[in-house]
Design an enzyme around this catalytic site. Structure first.
Site, PDB file in Angstrom:
ATOM      1  CG  ASP A 243      64.574  73.287 -19.743  1.00  0.00           C
ATOM      2  OD1 ASP A 243      65.568  73.579 -19.055  1.00  0.00           O
ATOM      3  OD2 ASP A 243      64.049  72.160 -19.745  1.00  0.00           O
TER       4      ASP A 243
ATOM      5  CD  GLU B  84      71.374  70.695 -20.234  1.00  0.00           C
ATOM      6  OE1 GLU B  84      71.283  69.508 -20.604  1.00  0.00           O
ATOM      7  OE2 GLU B  84      70.836  71.136 -19.200  1.00  0.00           O
TER       8      GLU B  84
END
Length: 334
Positions: free
Chosen positions: A37, A213
């Site tokens: 991420d 997401e």
């Protein structure tokens, strides 16, 4: 929400395709092992800051360098550690670093020590000139109107207004996460309305889990683009694309467009598996758009994908088609 046919999208993404060209920038990939991420922020003085999820899910770390390649060997500093009990006590995920009105902010997701999946969005702030220095203050929860599983907050400014996009389970149960957009009153407060701009509806968004997401925003040629990630964080993980004309009302769902297929996904020929949860920065000279993302270099995962630590941070150049759409050059390796 408007959907375009695969043929239209293909034309937008591949007319006069640039995929046959090698990457202009040569990156020493991966630029960070075991960092998922990833978010890279480029400061006004040209310094790059890398912040990302660590596989222990227990702290927030930052590293800095004058070049993207320099992040690979840069010393890492722990700037915040999870609470031993209560909120912000588990699953410290997907931190993002932003500088807003001279103040540094970190947005991140966290569960509770006693209820690890009760994940919400949280914020830290730091008034130091250098985010590696100074004190990080806990600003508390970034509160959405609906109290449910929420994560992956990102923020951007447009025409004098600040907005936030995040992932949230807005329908409950196994429906999974969609992306929600809201205007902000200040860097830690949403003012609404909160508009769901995409939900997992195509098969490639619903592999093992129903997931939209990891939003990231770029502006180009009169459009605002939002990349996002879909499906489970194994080899099915991939990147989708939303876009809107910059003069349209961002909070009106009908103004948003969505790709019916992923724009960046697993390519076994170049050993890129499950690419996603990206951010964007620019090259040292400011001329090239650089995509920072994570992926694995193998397909088979032992155990649960969230227990596998080997999502590594990578960098690659993104080009633009003549029609003004990002070309992620799916066929080219790193």
């Amino acid at each position: 929400m408007k959907f375009f046919s695969p043929l239209f999208l293909l034309a937008c993404l591949t007319i006069f395709s640039l995929q046959s060209f090698a990457q202009n920038e040569q990156f020493n990939n991966p630029i960070a092992e075991e960092r998922a991420d990833p978010w890279v922020f480029k400061a006004d003085d040209g310094t790059y800051y890398l912040i990302a999820t660590v596989p222990e899910y227990d702290k927030i770390v930052i590293r800095q360098a004058k070049t993207i390649n320099g992040l690979k060997e840069a010393e890492e500093k722990v700037v915040w550690t999870k609470h031993k009990t209560g909120v912000m006590g588990h699953h410290i995920w997907a931190p993002e670093l932003h500088k807003i009105d001279g103040v540094w902010y970190i947005y991140f997701a966290a569960g509770e020590a006693e209820n690890i999946w009760n994940i919400r969005m949280w914020a830290l702030s730091n008034t130091s000139k250098d985010p590696m220095q100074g004190t990080w203050k806990e600003e508390g929860k970034v509160k959405a109107k609906q109290e449910s599983f929420s994560l992956d907050a990102t923020t951007f400014e447009h025409k004098g207004k600040r907005y936030m996009i995040w992932a949230q389970n807005v329908r409950g149960g196994e429906h999974g996460t969609g992306l929600v957009l809201s205007e902000m009153e200040n860097p830690t407060t949403l003012v609404g309305p909160e508009v769901v701009i995409t939900e997992p509806e195509f098969s490639w968004e619903r592999m093992k889990y129903n997931v939209n997401e990891g939003p990231a925003v770029i502006k180009h040629d009169g459009r605002i683009f939002v990349t996002y990630s879909a499906s489970a964080t194994n080899h099915n993980y991939c990147v989708g694309l939303l876009w809107i004309d910059e003069d349209k009302d961002l909070l009106d769902l009908k103004n948003w467009n969505k790709s019916p297929g992923p724009v960046f996904y697993t390519n076994e020929d170049v050993k890129r598996y499950g690419p996603g949860h990206n951010s964007f920065t620019t090259s040292e000279d400011g001329k090239d758009l650089i995509m920072i993302y994570h992926a694995r270099d193998y397909k088979e995962i032992k155990g649960h994908e969230l227990s596998d630590p080997n999502r590594a941070t990578r960098a690659r150049v993104v080009k633009w088609t003549p029609s003004g759409f990002p070309d992620f050059m799916q066929s080219i390796g790193d």
